[in-house]
Design an enzyme around this catalytic site. Structure first.
Site, PDB file in Angstrom:
ATOM      1  N   TYR A  74       0.833  -1.207   0.000  1.00  0.00           N
ATOM      2  CA  TYR A  74       0.000   0.000   0.000  1.00  0.00           C
ATOM      3  C   TYR A  74       0.864   1.252   0.000  1.00  0.00           C
ATOM      4  O   TYR A  74       0.514   2.271  -0.593  1.00  0.00           O
ATOM      5  CB  TYR A  74      -0.928   0.002   1.225  1.00  0.00           C
ATOM      6  N   PHE A 126      -7.302  20.275 -25.558  1.00  0.00           N
ATOM      7  CA  PHE A 126      -7.657  18.862 -25.574  1.00  0.00           C
ATOM      8  C   PHE A 126      -8.914  18.722 -24.709  1.00  0.00           C
ATOM      9  O   PHE A 126      -9.078  19.438 -23.723  1.00  0.00           O
ATOM     10  CB  PHE A 126      -6.537  17.954 -25.071  1.00  0.00           C
ATOM     11  N   THR A 127      -9.787  17.784 -25.104  1.00  0.00           N
ATOM     12  CA  THR A 127     -11.115  17.680 -24.495  1.00  0.00           C
ATOM     13  C   THR A 127     -11.079  17.630 -22.960  1.00  0.00           C
ATOM     14  O   THR A 127     -11.656  18.490 -22.290  1.00  0.00           O
ATOM     15  CB  THR A 127     -11.819  16.425 -25.030  1.00  0.00           C
ATOM     16  N   ASP A 217       1.548  19.324 -21.574  1.00  0.00           N
ATOM     17  CA  ASP A 217       0.803  18.087 -21.718  1.00  0.00           C
ATOM     18  C   ASP A 217       1.762  17.175 -22.467  1.00  0.00           C
ATOM     19  O   ASP A 217       1.943  17.297 -23.681  1.00  0.00           O
ATOM     20  CB  ASP A 217      -0.492  18.322 -22.501  1.00  0.00           C
ATOM     21  N   LYS A 260      -0.398   6.676 -23.815  1.00  0.00           N
ATOM     22  CA  LYS A 260       0.087   7.037 -25.158  1.00  0.00           C
ATOM     23  C   LYS A 260       1.578   6.690 -25.211  1.00  0.00           C
ATOM     24  O   LYS A 260       1.918   5.522 -25.297  1.00  0.00           O
ATOM     25  CB  LYS A 260      -0.168   8.516 -25.466  1.00  0.00           C
ATOM     26  N   ARG A 384     -13.309  14.150 -34.574  1.00  0.00           N
ATOM     27  CA  ARG A 384     -12.670  15.246 -33.850  1.00  0.00           C
ATOM     28  C   ARG A 384     -13.092  16.520 -34.567  1.00  0.00           C
ATOM     29  O   ARG A 384     -12.442  16.970 -35.499  1.00  0.00           O
ATOM     30  CB  ARG A 384     -11.137  15.094 -33.837  1.00  0.00           C
ATOM     31  N   PHE A 451     -19.039  13.737 -26.775  1.00  0.00           N
ATOM     32  CA  PHE A 451     -18.673  12.796 -27.849  1.00  0.00           C
ATOM     33  C   PHE A 451     -18.613  11.354 -27.363  1.00  0.00           C
ATOM     34  O   PHE A 451     -18.824  10.429 -28.141  1.00  0.00           O
ATOM     35  CB  PHE A 451     -17.325  13.194 -28.474  1.00  0.00           C
TER      36      PHE A 451
HETATM   37  C1  LIG Z   1      -5.275  11.186 -24.053  1.00  0.00           C
HETATM   38  C2  LIG Z   1      -4.890  12.560 -23.810  1.00  0.00           C
HETATM   39  C3  LIG Z   1      -5.110  13.168 -22.579  1.00  0.00           C
HETATM   40  C4  LIG Z   1      -5.884  12.514 -21.451  1.00  0.00           C
HETATM   41  O1  LIG Z   1      -5.296  11.367 -21.014  1.00  0.00           O
HETATM   42  P1  LIG Z   1      -6.164  10.109 -20.490  1.00  0.00           P
HETATM   43  O2  LIG Z   1      -5.122   9.126 -20.087  1.00  0.00           O
HETATM   44  O3  LIG Z   1      -7.002   9.652 -21.620  1.00  0.00           O
HETATM   45  O4  LIG Z   1      -6.976  10.576 -19.341  1.00  0.00           O
HETATM   46  C5  LIG Z   1      -4.649  14.457 -22.413  1.00  0.00           C
HETATM   47  N1  LIG Z   1      -4.026  15.117 -23.389  1.00  0.00           N
HETATM   48  C6  LIG Z   1      -3.797  14.566 -24.593  1.00  0.00           C
HETATM   49  C7  LIG Z   1      -3.083  15.336 -25.634  1.00  0.00           C
HETATM   50  C8  LIG Z   1      -4.230  13.277 -24.852  1.00  0.00           C
HETATM   51  O5  LIG Z   1      -4.020  12.758 -26.056  1.00  0.00           O
END
Ligand SMILES: *Cc1c(COP(=O)(O)O)cnc(C)c1O
Length: 459
Positions: A74, A126-127, A217, A260, A384, A451
């Site tokens: 933990y 980004f969303t 990011d 990613k 998108r 979306f």
């Molecule tokens: C996927 C993504 C996010 C969010 O990450 P999650 O792991 O899906 O929560 C943020 N910024 C960019 C550019 C992304 O492609």
């Protein structure tokens, strides 16, 4: 095939996952049941799944071996120590807070670094990132260079921040009213467009002079580094690791989705150097995610992420990754299919405005195109455009983004060039009878991040 332009897969395959194609009649039924939203299609109805490159990566034998070394204590997991040391070595940040995925890190950063009414400038949005900024009282301002909003302009480093826009914003609003600058490497919604090292440096200098922090990011940092090595003067002889280190030297911290360029299936983190911010992040992470030494992640997942981060920076890996995407883009371009140019790091974006000139943006052309491509071929992609952009928080009006695209996203180490051929053929075939693509309207529209779960029917 020119193997210097499109290198063969730099791996051999030791485990396979069979895929199968259902009939077109079955796909039509599936699409209808999914409310014409590709997010709602069951995965076993999909032939080639290019919905996203998020968490859809194939892990390496070493990462799977690392999974067996999970220390699920933990507190004080050795895998956390490995991840922390790796991030410090690769990115140079002293503090890391693991989170369940990228948006967990965005939630923490937005909560601690934004005061009600402050501006959060960024290179396009980004969303989930913008959602958390606005949810914490921030006002998002797009300061990406103008060219990024035009699908037809083929220039390098189309993801750069327009430094003059930033300078003007600081002059007009005052540095104290800017929470931080959010700089994405690469810019997903612009088409996976990279940011140059020169631009990162310039943004950093301007922000330092004004006492403003810069958070990246960092989700696609390795792809961005590849573009710098390939295209920016003075970086051809540098390693990806050297480029990555320099990139992050111009940032105060970052949010990262491990799904990613971490080449894992789940996980993320928030980084910074500032001790006080770190204390605040630790206080919040226990509420939203978990203990600061695991945040939202299992020990085994932290181990796989530590290994994946390093693998993403191997030249053989990252060059194949980006050039495989370019291969698909080049095939479509040769056939005259309108795409966003230049092709970015993780996906080919179909330009739905030019693909479906017979539809208005309010007919949701990209949503409809993604849906028709699935019915035609079993290839799943995502919209998108206007649906992803959502509504203005204050006026309730639809955001009308200039880019109305279908993202054809390539998972890491999953599909081969032959799969790319199949995808290209399907898109080209659809382009030949594009007039048959009809507009859509909402039958269900969720309030946030619509979306993901919206439903549609033909107009
Ligand atoms: C996927 C993504 C996010 C969010 O990450 P999650 O792991 O899906 O929560 C943020 N910024 C960019 C550019 C992304 O492609």
């Amino acid at each position: 095939m020119d193997y210097s332009k499109y290198p063969a897969e730099p791996y051999r395959i030791k485990m396979v996952e069979p895929v199968k194609m259902i009939s077109k009649e079955e796909r039509m039924k599936v699409a209808e049941e999914a409310g014409f939203n590709t997010f709602l299609i069951p995965s076993d109805a999909v032939y080639i799944d290019l919905l996203t490159d998020s968490g859809t990566n194939a892990m390496s034998d070493r990462q799977w071996a690392g999974m067996m070394l999970g220390d699920e204590a933990y507190a004080g997991s050795v895998n956390f120590a490995h991840l922390k040391d790796t991030v410090e070595e690769l990115m140079g940040f002293r503090h890391i807070v693991p989170t369940h995925q990228g948006r967990g890190a965005e939630n923490l950063l937005s909560s601690i670094a934004i005061k009600e009414g402050q501006y959060v400038p960024g290179n396009m949005y980004f969303t989930t990132t913008r959602f958390h900024q606005e949810n914490n009282g921030g006002i998002f301002i797009d300061i990406i260079r103008d060219e990024a909003h035009d699908a037809t302009i083929d220039i390098p480093f189309k993801g750069n921040i327009d430094v003059e826009k930033l300078r003007k914003l600081i002059e007009e609003k005052g540095a104290e009213n800017i929470a931080y600058v959010c700089l994405a490497v690469t810019v997903n919604l612009a088409g996976g467009q990279p940011v140059s090292m020169g631009n990162m440096k310039e943004v950093s200098e301007l922000c330092k002079a004004n006492g403003i922090k810069v958070f990246y990011d960092a989700t696609r940092f390795a792809e961005n580094a590849f573009f710098i090595k390939e295209q920016e003067d003075g970086y051809q002889d540098k390693t990806i690791a050297e480029i990555v280190k320099e990139m992050f030297s111009y940032a105060d911290g970052c949010t990262m989705s491990g799904k990613k360029d971490g080449i894992v299936n789940i996980g993320g983190f928030l980084c910074m150097n500032d001790d006080e911010l770190f204390e605040q992040a630790k206080e919040l992470v226990v509420v939203f995610e978990g203990m600061p030494s695991y945040g939202g992640m299992a020990g085994r997942d932290m181990e796989a992420l530590a290994i994946g981060l390093k693998e993403s920076m191997q030249y053989e890996y990252i060059s194949h990754r980006v050039l495989q995407v370019r291969y698909l883009g080049d095939k479509l371009k040769e056939a005259g299919v309108p795409i966003v140019e230049p092709v970015g790091g993780h996906a080919v974006f179909l330009d739905a405005r030019r693909f479906c000139p017979h539809l208005e943006q309010t007919d949701f052309p990209a949503q409809s195109l993604a849906n028709e491509l699935f019915i035609e071929s079993g290839v799943r992609t995502m919209e998108r455009g206007i649906i992803s952009a959502g509504r203005d928080k204050n006026t309730g009006e639809n955001h009308m983004p200039k880019l109305e695209t279908v993202r054809v996203t390539i998972p890491r180490r999953v599909y081969t060039y032959k799969h790319m051929d199949v995808v290209a053929d399907a898109i080209i075939k659809l382009y030949e009878h594009k007039e048959d693509i009809k507009g859509l309207k909402f039958v269900y529209e969720p309030k946030q991040l619509r979306f993901f779960t919206a439903r549609f029917e033909h107009k």
